[in-house]
Write a protein that holds these residues in place. Sequence first.
Motif, PDB file in Angstrom:
ATOM      1  N   SER A   5       0.555  -1.219  -0.096  1.00  0.00           N
ATOM      2  CA  SER A   5      -0.105  -0.199   0.165  1.00  0.00           C
ATOM      3  C   SER A   5       0.749   1.130  -0.055  1.00  0.00           C
ATOM      4  O   SER A   5       2.198   0.612   0.418  1.00  0.00           O
ATOM      5  CB  SER A   5      -0.986  -0.104   0.956  1.00  0.00           C
ATOM      6  OG  SER A   5      -0.219   0.148   2.512  1.00  0.00           O
ATOM      7  N   GLU A   7       0.665   3.117   1.981  1.00  0.00           N
ATOM      8  CA  GLU A   7       1.477   3.699   3.308  1.00  0.00           C
ATOM      9  C   GLU A   7       3.160   3.423   3.765  1.00  0.00           C
ATOM     10  O   GLU A   7       3.678   3.186   4.458  1.00  0.00           O
ATOM     11  CB  GLU A   7       0.555   2.939   4.465  1.00  0.00           C
ATOM     12  CG  GLU A   7      -0.703   4.547   4.723  1.00  0.00           C
ATOM     13  CD  GLU A   7      -1.863   3.975   3.861  1.00  0.00           C
ATOM     14  OE1 GLU A   7      -1.848   2.647   3.216  1.00  0.00           O
ATOM     15  OE2 GLU A   7      -2.283   4.944   3.239  1.00  0.00           O
ATOM     16  N   ASN A  59       1.991  -1.733 -11.063  1.00  0.00           N
ATOM     17  CA  ASN A  59       0.978  -1.189 -10.560  1.00  0.00           C
ATOM     18  C   ASN A  59       0.515   0.621 -10.762  1.00  0.00           C
ATOM     19  O   ASN A  59       1.710   1.170 -10.741  1.00  0.00           O
ATOM     20  CB  ASN A  59       0.786  -1.425  -9.171  1.00  0.00           C
ATOM     21  CG  ASN A  59      -0.395  -0.475  -8.225  1.00  0.00           C
ATOM     22  OD1 ASN A  59      -0.851   0.022  -8.943  1.00  0.00           O
ATOM     23  ND2 ASN A  59      -0.748  -1.400  -7.013  1.00  0.00           N
ATOM     24  N   GLU A  61      -2.167   1.599 -10.301  1.00  0.00           N
ATOM     25  CA  GLU A  61      -3.280   2.360 -10.104  1.00  0.00           C
ATOM     26  C   GLU A  61      -3.327   3.517  -9.316  1.00  0.00           C
ATOM     27  O   GLU A  61      -4.562   4.792  -8.968  1.00  0.00           O
ATOM     28  CB  GLU A  61      -3.213   1.236  -8.166  1.00  0.00           C
ATOM     29  CG  GLU A  61      -4.845   1.379  -7.621  1.00  0.00           C
ATOM     30  CD  GLU A  61      -4.668   0.603  -6.213  1.00  0.00           C
ATOM     31  OE1 GLU A  61      -5.300   0.377  -5.273  1.00  0.00           O
ATOM     32  OE2 GLU A  61      -3.615  -0.856  -6.534  1.00  0.00           O
ATOM     33  N   TYR A  62      -2.094   4.077  -9.140  1.00  0.00           N
ATOM     34  CA  TYR A  62      -2.277   5.782  -8.260  1.00  0.00           C
ATOM     35  C   TYR A  62      -1.427   6.385  -9.238  1.00  0.00           C
ATOM     36  O   TYR A  62      -1.015   6.524 -10.605  1.00  0.00           O
ATOM     37  CB  TYR A  62      -0.988   5.955  -7.202  1.00  0.00           C
ATOM     38  CG  TYR A  62      -1.622   4.512  -6.194  1.00  0.00           C
ATOM     39  CD1 TYR A  62      -2.290   4.714  -5.022  1.00  0.00           C
ATOM     40  CD2 TYR A  62      -1.047   3.301  -6.124  1.00  0.00           C
ATOM     41  CE1 TYR A  62      -2.840   4.124  -4.557  1.00  0.00           C
ATOM     42  CE2 TYR A  62      -0.897   2.724  -5.314  1.00  0.00           C
ATOM     43  CZ  TYR A  62      -1.961   2.235  -4.557  1.00  0.00           C
ATOM     44  OH  TYR A  62      -2.231   1.554  -3.606  1.00  0.00           O
TER      45      TYR A  62
END
Length: 84
Positions: A5, A7, A59, A61-62
């Motif tokens: 994640s 974080e 990834n 996703e962000y």
Amino acid sequence: MSFVSLEVLQAARKTVGAKQTLKAMKRNEVSALYIARDSDTKVTRPLTDCAAAIGVPVNEEYTMAELGTACRIKVKAAAVGLLK
């Protein structure tokens, strides 16, 4: 391979930015690649091509802003590499 994640990414060993991350990937030091979904493909294409060639999961996703914040930098980040 599961992705960490944002974080967890904050505390992880990583490279930030397309050039530094590509260099680390070529040295086989990256275990996962984060590409911002709103980044310019001209910047990120060499990274995704290299990731596909060496089997590093990607990834997307962000956003660039989210990756920059996660890396605790004051600017946006197109790419982040999670180091082995």
